[in-house]
Design an enzyme around this catalytic site. Structure first.
Site, PDB file in Angstrom:
ATOM      1  CB  ALA A  52      -0.962  -0.413   0.595  1.00  0.00           C
ATOM      2  N   GLY A  55      -2.102   5.881   1.684  1.00  0.00           N
ATOM      3  CA  GLY A  55      -2.082   5.388   2.759  1.00  0.00           C
ATOM      4  C   GLY A  55      -3.027   5.139   2.945  1.00  0.00           C
ATOM      5  CD  GLU A 113      -4.197   8.139  -1.976  1.00  0.00           C
ATOM      6  OE1 GLU A 113      -4.706   7.468  -2.389  1.00  0.00           O
ATOM      7  OE2 GLU A 113      -4.291   8.337  -0.708  1.00  0.00           O
ATOM      8  CG  HIS A 229      -5.077   2.087  -8.787  1.00  0.00           C
ATOM      9  ND1 HIS A 229      -4.597   2.965  -9.460  1.00  0.00           N
ATOM     10  CD2 HIS A 229      -4.794   2.859  -7.439  1.00  0.00           C
ATOM     11  CE1 HIS A 229      -3.847   4.187  -8.631  1.00  0.00           C
ATOM     12  NE2 HIS A 229      -3.988   3.465  -7.363  1.00  0.00           N
ATOM     13  NE  ARG A 271      -8.509   4.224  -6.279  1.00  0.00           N
ATOM     14  CZ  ARG A 271      -7.714   3.766  -5.837  1.00  0.00           C
ATOM     15  NH1 ARG A 271      -7.632   2.527  -5.135  1.00  0.00           N
ATOM     16  NH2 ARG A 271      -6.359   4.705  -4.578  1.00  0.00           N
ATOM     17  CG  HIS A 328      -6.127  -1.297  -7.164  1.00  0.00           C
ATOM     18  ND1 HIS A 328      -4.569  -1.267  -7.033  1.00  0.00           N
ATOM     19  CD2 HIS A 328      -6.872  -0.346  -6.132  1.00  0.00           C
ATOM     20  CE1 HIS A 328      -4.279  -0.840  -5.805  1.00  0.00           C
ATOM     21  NE2 HIS A 328      -5.400  -0.174  -5.183  1.00  0.00           N
ATOM     22  CD  GLU A 352      -8.517  -6.295  -1.899  1.00  0.00           C
ATOM     23  OE1 GLU A 352      -7.692  -5.787  -1.076  1.00  0.00           O
ATOM     24  OE2 GLU A 352      -8.936  -6.749  -2.863  1.00  0.00           O
ATOM     25  NE  ARG A 363     -10.192  -0.360  -1.998  1.00  0.00           N
ATOM     26  CZ  ARG A 363      -9.353   0.873  -1.780  1.00  0.00           C
ATOM     27  NH1 ARG A 363      -8.572   1.641  -0.941  1.00  0.00           N
ATOM     28  NH2 ARG A 363      -7.838   0.394  -3.336  1.00  0.00           N
TER      29      ARG A 363
END
Ligand code: FAD
Ligand code: SIN
Length: 508
Positions: A52, A55, A113, A229, A271, A328, A352, A363
């Protein structure tokens, strides 16, 4: 292979998986006085957690909970349960404090992000958050946690809907088996990026937990909802979304930024939007790149990525970095209550592998490690309530049940997934996938790690295809060419052994 050597172990809590969720759950259970056995199929430092980068998205303070919740709900596209999400986000402060008490030292700057309306992502060592957090958690694990590395859990011990532990085998010597009988079992086996040809996930992310639970009768929810991702190198190496938070631009082969064509938030849109924009550019024959030149002090902020680019002969100061979406994260998983329980008694889930409805259909960046901590803690606390196992229930576990295996190799399964189960799907491709994967099962007693993992990926490909076929709409990570809009009523897709997928309307 008939069990040559069967070791029998008893404990209070069996934890399967040593990523953030499993390691934290094991520590919490042991700190509360339980004897814990932690099984992990490679080394303790394994799973997606150690990779990861961005963060952990902790709200800045109590006044930020509402905005963090709103960002999570917007990203989740109507499938995030707001009560669950609010309680997870609110509870995360306690675990931030716990991490700091155990010795995690977060960087001073906060990361921004996609989908976050402000910088709130805490990171360690720039882009090595997962590794440093897991290292601290593992070094501070109480002695009451007994760890078995290199041990693959391959079957849950289940009687009449109750789980009493699991069977495992040694990854190098599959004839060496272990039978663990436990008051409670916590699955924390992570996701399954390895279903796809290009993934950010490590080798061990083969969806074992989904199938361990499903084959034992547990319900799966929304297993078709997979996040791609946006920015991975062609070998799957991740280039953190935090780079876009620091100013990196997505550009075509001429260096022209293209995200303004797709979303007013451009590079910092959620995303699903960014991934689909890149896929659209690629489908139109345009190569896609990340321009990292706007970032000052890149090597200090992203030391791991800088080193990785160097080994690939890429220079972030001059080169455009070629990127494309990669598998991802599994938003769906084993249906899990906000307290970690599942549809099977004494079976709990965290991380997960669990579907808690926190992430919905897409997510929010850096919400996974947050969930791993909160749910790891909650699953452990719930597991402690399981009553002792009565002696007579220990009889007659069969360590020699044959394993159902496909007569298809891993590459052809990945090829099918790449073609038909990626983020853009349609009924023709999904039906073809199911046809190609139908009725080809063989049975064997010759269990080994590779055969077992391929069997899981094969079974998972079927479940993802069935779920995607049932989900006749486009939402978050799932886009159906033949149903391009979200359905007016949001629903979950539930799957259980021996039953057709069912829709469950989302209440509220
Ligand atoms: P994992 O960390 O995946 O651990 C699973 C464990 O289960 C492993 O120890 C594995 O060996 C074990 N296991 C699996 N099967 C078996 C079996 N049959 N028997 C025994 N053991 C088994 N999320 C964020 O929130 N922030 C980020 O910055 C971020 N960056 C990411 C970067 C990358 C490259 C990747 C791949 C993911 C990232 N994510 C991030 C997502 C996040 O890292 C994962 O979702 C999270 O770490 C999952 O934690 P986990 O404990 O559930 O599972
Ligand atoms: C990243 O650093 O881009 C990954 C963050 C995440 O998956 O949450």
């Amino acid at each position: 292979m008939v069990n040559d050597q069967l070791t029998k172990v008893r404990c209070d809590v069996l934890v399967i998986g040593s990523g953030i969720a499993g390691t934290y759950a094991a520590s919490v259970a042991a700190e509360s006085g339980a004897d814990v056995l932690l099984l992990t199929k490679t080394r303790l430092m394994s799973g997606s957690t150690q990779w990861a980068q961005g963060g952990i998205a902790f709200p800045l303070d109590t006044s930020d909970v509402e905005l963090h919740l709103r960002d999570t709900l917007v990203a989740g596209r109507g499938l995030t349960d707001s009560t669950t999400a609010e309680s997870l986000i609110s509870e995360s402060f306690i675990h931030l404090e716990k991490l700091e008490e155990k010795g995690v030292v977060f960087d001073l700057e906060l990361g921004l992000e996609g989908g976050h309306s402000k910088a709130r992502v805490k990171h360690v060592g720039g882009d090595r958050t997962g590794y440093f957090v897991l290292d601290v958690l593992q070094k501070t694990m109480p002695e009451r946690v007994l760890c078995y590395e290199n041990t693959v859990a391959y079957k849950l011990l289940v009687r009449n809907g109750t789980v009493f532990g699991a069977l495992g085998f040694n990854a190098d010597r599959p004839d060496q088996r272990i039978e663990v009988v436990a008051r409670a079992t916590i699955l924390a086996t992570g996701g399954s990026g390895q279903l796809f040809k290009v993934t950010t996930n490590p080798r061990e992310s083969t969806g074992d937990g989904f199938l361990l639970a499903y084959h034992s009768g547990a319900e799966l929810r929304d297993i078709e909802l997979i996040q791609f991702h946006p920015t991975a190198l062609h070998d799957g190496t991740l280039i953190s979304e935090a780079c876009r938070g620091e100013g990196a631009r997505l550009v075509d082969g001429h260096g022209h930024p293209f995200m303004s064509e797709y979303d007013p938030d451009e590079e910092l849109a959620p995303r699903d939007v960014v991934s689909r924009a890149i896929s659209d550019q690629l489908a139109r024959g345009h190569d896609t790149f990340l321009d990292l030149t706007p970032i000052t002090n890149f090597s200090e902020k992203f030391p791991y990525i800088a080193r990785k680019l160097k080994t690939l002969g890429l220079d972030q100061h001059h080169d455009r970095i070629p990127i494309a979406p990669a598998a991802h994260y599994f938003m769906g998983g084993i249906s899990t209550s906000p307290f970690g329980s599942t549809s099977l008694s004494r079976l709990y889930c965290a991380g997960e592998v669990a579907s808690t409805t926190f992430h919905g259909a897409n997510r929010l960046a850096s919400n996974s490690l947050l969930e791993g901590l909160v749910m790891g803690h909650r699953a452990a606390i719930s597991a402690l309530d399981a009553p002792p196992v009565k002696f007579h229930t220990l009889d007659a576990w069969d360590a020699n049940t044959p394993l159902q295996i496909p007569n298809q190799d891993l590459d052809s399964i990945k090829e099918l997934a790449h073609k038909y189960l990626n983020s853009t799907r349609d009924s023709e491709g999904l039906l073809q996938t199911l046809q190609l994967l139908a009725n080809r099962d063989l049975y064997t007693l010759e269990i080994d790690k590779t055969t077992y993992e391929v069997a899981n990926l094969f079974a998972l490909a079927r479940l993802v295809a069935k779920g995607a076929l049932e989900r006749e709409e486009s939402r978050g990570g799932h886009y159906r060419r033949d149903f391009p809009n979200p359905s007016p009523t949001a629903y979950h897709v539930l799957q259980s052994l021996g039953q057709d997928p069912q829709r469950e309307p989302v209440s509220g």
